[in-house]
Design an enzyme around this catalytic site. Sequence first.
Site, PDB file in Angstrom:
ATOM      1  N   LYS A   1      46.148  46.776  29.700  1.00 58.03           N
ATOM      2  CA  LYS A   1      46.045  45.313  29.776  1.00 58.03           C
ATOM      3  C   LYS A   1      44.847  44.889  28.933  1.00 58.03           C
ATOM      4  CE  LYS A   1      44.725  41.607  33.032  1.00 58.03           C
ATOM      5  NZ  LYS A   1      44.553  41.196  34.446  1.00 58.03           N
TER       6      LYS A   1
ATOM      7  N   ASP B   1      39.844  36.090  31.015  1.00 56.76           N
ATOM      8  CA  ASP B   1      40.788  35.557  31.996  1.00 56.76           C
ATOM      9  C   ASP B   1      40.144  34.406  32.770  1.00 56.76           C
ATOM     10  OD1 ASP B   1      42.756  35.072  33.833  1.00 56.76           O
ATOM     11  OD2 ASP B   1      42.461  36.938  34.970  1.00 56.76           O
TER      12      ASP B   1
ATOM     13  N   LYS C   1      40.153  29.844  37.710  1.00 55.21           N
ATOM     14  CA  LYS C   1      39.317  30.602  38.634  1.00 55.21           C
ATOM     15  C   LYS C   1      38.074  29.803  38.998  1.00 55.21           C
ATOM     16  CE  LYS C   1      40.408  35.322  37.100  1.00 55.21           C
ATOM     17  NZ  LYS C   1      40.967  35.789  38.374  1.00 55.21           N
TER      18      LYS C   1
ATOM     19  N   ASP D   1      38.329  41.886  31.534  1.00 51.66           N
ATOM     20  CA  ASP D   1      39.747  41.947  31.867  1.00 51.66           C
ATOM     21  C   ASP D   1      40.579  42.665  30.794  1.00 51.66           C
ATOM     22  OD1 ASP D   1      41.427  41.478  33.969  1.00 51.66           O
ATOM     23  OD2 ASP D   1      42.146  39.541  33.230  1.00 51.66           O
TER      24      ASP D   1
ATOM     25  N   ASP E   1      47.191  32.676  36.959  1.00 50.63           N
ATOM     26  CA  ASP E   1      46.126  33.674  37.052  1.00 50.63           C
ATOM     27  C   ASP E   1      46.693  35.087  37.285  1.00 50.63           C
ATOM     28  OD1 ASP E   1      43.597  34.655  37.032  1.00 50.63           O
ATOM     29  OD2 ASP E   1      43.029  33.916  39.021  1.00 50.63           O
TER      30      ASP E   1
ATOM     31  N   GLU F   1      48.331  36.926  35.310  1.00 53.55           N
ATOM     32  CA  GLU F   1      48.774  36.994  33.918  1.00 53.55           C
ATOM     33  C   GLU F   1      48.887  38.428  33.391  1.00 53.55           C
ATOM     34  OE1 GLU F   1      45.710  36.754  34.791  1.00 53.55           O
ATOM     35  OE2 GLU F   1      44.835  38.271  33.488  1.00 53.55           O
TER      36      GLU F   1
ATOM     37  N   ARG G   1      50.267  41.105  34.615  1.00 50.19           N
ATOM     38  CA  ARG G   1      51.642  41.617  34.733  1.00 50.19           C
ATOM     39  C   ARG G   1      52.560  40.992  33.686  1.00 50.19           C
ATOM     40  NH1 ARG G   1      51.597  39.604  40.829  1.00 50.19           N
ATOM     41  NH2 ARG G   1      49.391  39.946  40.407  1.00 50.19           N
TER      42      ARG G   1
HETATM   43  N1  BES Z   1      41.991  39.882  36.229  1.00 53.85           N
HETATM   44  C1  BES Z   1      42.351  39.462  37.522  1.00 53.85           C
HETATM   45  C2  BES Z   1      42.105  40.526  38.592  1.00 53.85           C
HETATM   46  C3  BES Z   1      40.662  40.848  38.897  1.00 53.85           C
HETATM   47  C4  BES Z   1      39.994  40.162  39.885  1.00 53.85           C
HETATM   48  C5  BES Z   1      40.023  41.876  38.258  1.00 53.85           C
HETATM   49  C6  BES Z   1      38.698  40.485  40.186  1.00 53.85           C
HETATM   50  C7  BES Z   1      38.716  42.200  38.561  1.00 53.85           C
HETATM   51  C8  BES Z   1      38.053  41.519  39.533  1.00 53.85           C
HETATM   52  C9  BES Z   1      43.839  39.117  37.579  1.00 53.85           C
HETATM   53  O1  BES Z   1      44.365  38.594  36.410  1.00 53.85           O
HETATM   54  C10 BES Z   1      44.000  38.077  38.637  1.00 53.85           C
HETATM   55  O2  BES Z   1      43.490  37.015  38.471  1.00 53.85           O
HETATM   56  N2  BES Z   1      44.703  38.426  39.713  1.00 53.85           N
HETATM   57  C11 BES Z   1      44.889  37.544  40.790  1.00 53.85           C
HETATM   58  C12 BES Z   1      46.325  37.657  41.230  1.00 53.85           C
HETATM   59  C13 BES Z   1      46.733  36.595  42.188  1.00 53.85           C
HETATM   60  C14 BES Z   1      46.790  35.243  41.505  1.00 53.85           C
HETATM   61  C15 BES Z   1      48.091  36.951  42.761  1.00 53.85           C
HETATM   62  C16 BES Z   1      43.940  37.946  41.907  1.00 53.85           C
HETATM   63  O3  BES Z   1      43.718  39.142  42.118  1.00 53.85           O
HETATM   64  O4  BES Z   1      43.380  37.055  42.537  1.00 53.85           O
HETATM   65 ZN    ZN Z   2      43.446  39.096  34.692  1.00 52.10          ZN
HETATM   66 MN    MN Z   3      44.106  36.490  36.286  1.00 47.68          MN
END
Ligand code: BES
Ligand code: ZN
Ligand code: MN
Length: 503
Positions: A276, A281, A288, A299, A358, A360, A362
């Site tokens: 990825k 992000d 966020k 990210d 968010d 994204e 996947r």
């Molecule tokens: N890049 C983030 C995941 C992340 C969060 C990595 C904290 C490192 C530290 C990912 O893109 C994301 O935002 N995931 C969301 C998914 C949710 C919207 C289902 C998450 O984990 O909150």
């Molecule tokens: Zn992300």
């Molecule tokens: Mn995200």
Amino acid sequence: MKKLISISMNLKKIEALKSLNSECLVIGIYEDKNLNEITKILNSDSSGLLKKLLTRKELTGALKNQLYLPDMTGFKANKVFLVGLGKKNKELNEDEFSQLSSTISKITISSNAKDVDIFLPEIKVKLKKPSWVYKILSRDLESGCYQYFFEGKKTQPKNKLKKINFLNLAGNESKAKILSSIKMGHVIGAGMNTSKDLANTPANICTPSHLAKQAKLISKTFPSIKTKVLGEKEMKKLGMDCLLSVGNGSAQESKFIIMQYSGGKKTSKPHIIVGKGITFDTGGISIKPSPNMDEMKYDMSGSASVFGTMRAIAEIKPKLNIIGVVASAENMPSSTATKPGDVVNTLSGQTVEILNTDAEGRLVLCDALTYIERFKPASVIDIATLTGACVVALGHQATGLLSNDQNLADNILESGYSSCDKAWQLPLWDEYQSDINSKYADIANIGGRAGTITAACFLSRFTRSYKWAHLDIAGTAYGGRVGKTSSGRPVPLLTEYLLSRKQ
Ligand code: BES
Ligand code: ZN
Ligand code: MN
């Protein structure tokens, strides 16, 4: 490419240590109330100093116990560090040794010396050979020397260490065998540092185009790796709409990068690692919160680990076919950004309802995972900072692992243990799949309570034709005890896994 430290082996007897004209000498000591064969010699060479220190319990030899002697009586070396190895006949487990190894690395680097000599009597690790011990040690030494060169900062960190010399050969393996393990650990450490450098680079510099440029640079340095880069036009033509939807709000062009290393037979199927590469992000329209949003420059750590692993592979030259793939975009809010509720096509033909912009990672990975079907892979591992939920479940200690093939999962777990870069498996049972049902498309991009599992469920819809595992490195790629800095993980795990493939 940054210059590596030099690690050599130049055998000396313990009796010779006192007359070594060393800038810095690191000596391993067993835990023992009485003088043993090593402390006895060091004691008489230092006119009784060791015994005094042991009596006063300033030196114990307990695992990771350390003592700095700026001017050790009777020794020519400028600085001497004594480090505890624990009881002589007690075998360490991998965890204990891993901690000892990073202690030795920290001592060596903090000594501020250019040139360090290390004398370590045998360190026994359960079911491991001495060559394994040296591999981890040299990896930690190279990786421990890493420093990010801050372009815009006036005071630059200065790491003086240039040369490490092991003074003894502990255990019953040949010098040639140990030297080749040292080399192996060394290049894995260098791969970790490549990964750290990319991940630590601020997102205004480290864009998808920057990653594409770095991939071409790796090809130039290591001609055994052939690089191909697809831009937005090419991806649009192929039908990678889902990947492209993530970069819709960004002025930065999304990139798809393929790095091919062909060391095996033409007929041998490749092992593929897919990273990825979200270079920043923000969350997009599902934006966020502000605190710690700076961390979202990390990210793209999954893709950084692909670069680092490919570099290590290029130096080790295994007889395998290995492909590194990076799906890169910047996730920004804007008037052209994807909106919650939008439905997009994927390269696989399945449609996705983007309920949360968010989620994204996947979305870029699914098209990459479909694209690589053309290579008929022997195995596929994707690596992604995919879910905050994974950090809640496993902390910064273990990488989350989910797979559609238990044999592959077992191999990865094993590679995690033997590289001291551990993963832990979570279930990918069918009963979770309905959490990502959508009213308006074939799949929703979020759903349910088990965030890490449902994210993997989403990816599993695109990986049905091959053996696949997903590594969620949201907790292990950066942060935790190391602070806001990249860890270089899971380059050791990935390299270990790939090198243990037969073809
Ligand atoms: N890049 C983030 C995941 C992340 C969060 C990595 C904290 C490192 C530290 C990912 O893109 C994301 O935002 N995931 C969301 C998914 C949710 C919207 C289902 C998450 O984990 O909150
Ligand atoms: Zn992300
Ligand atoms: Mn995200």
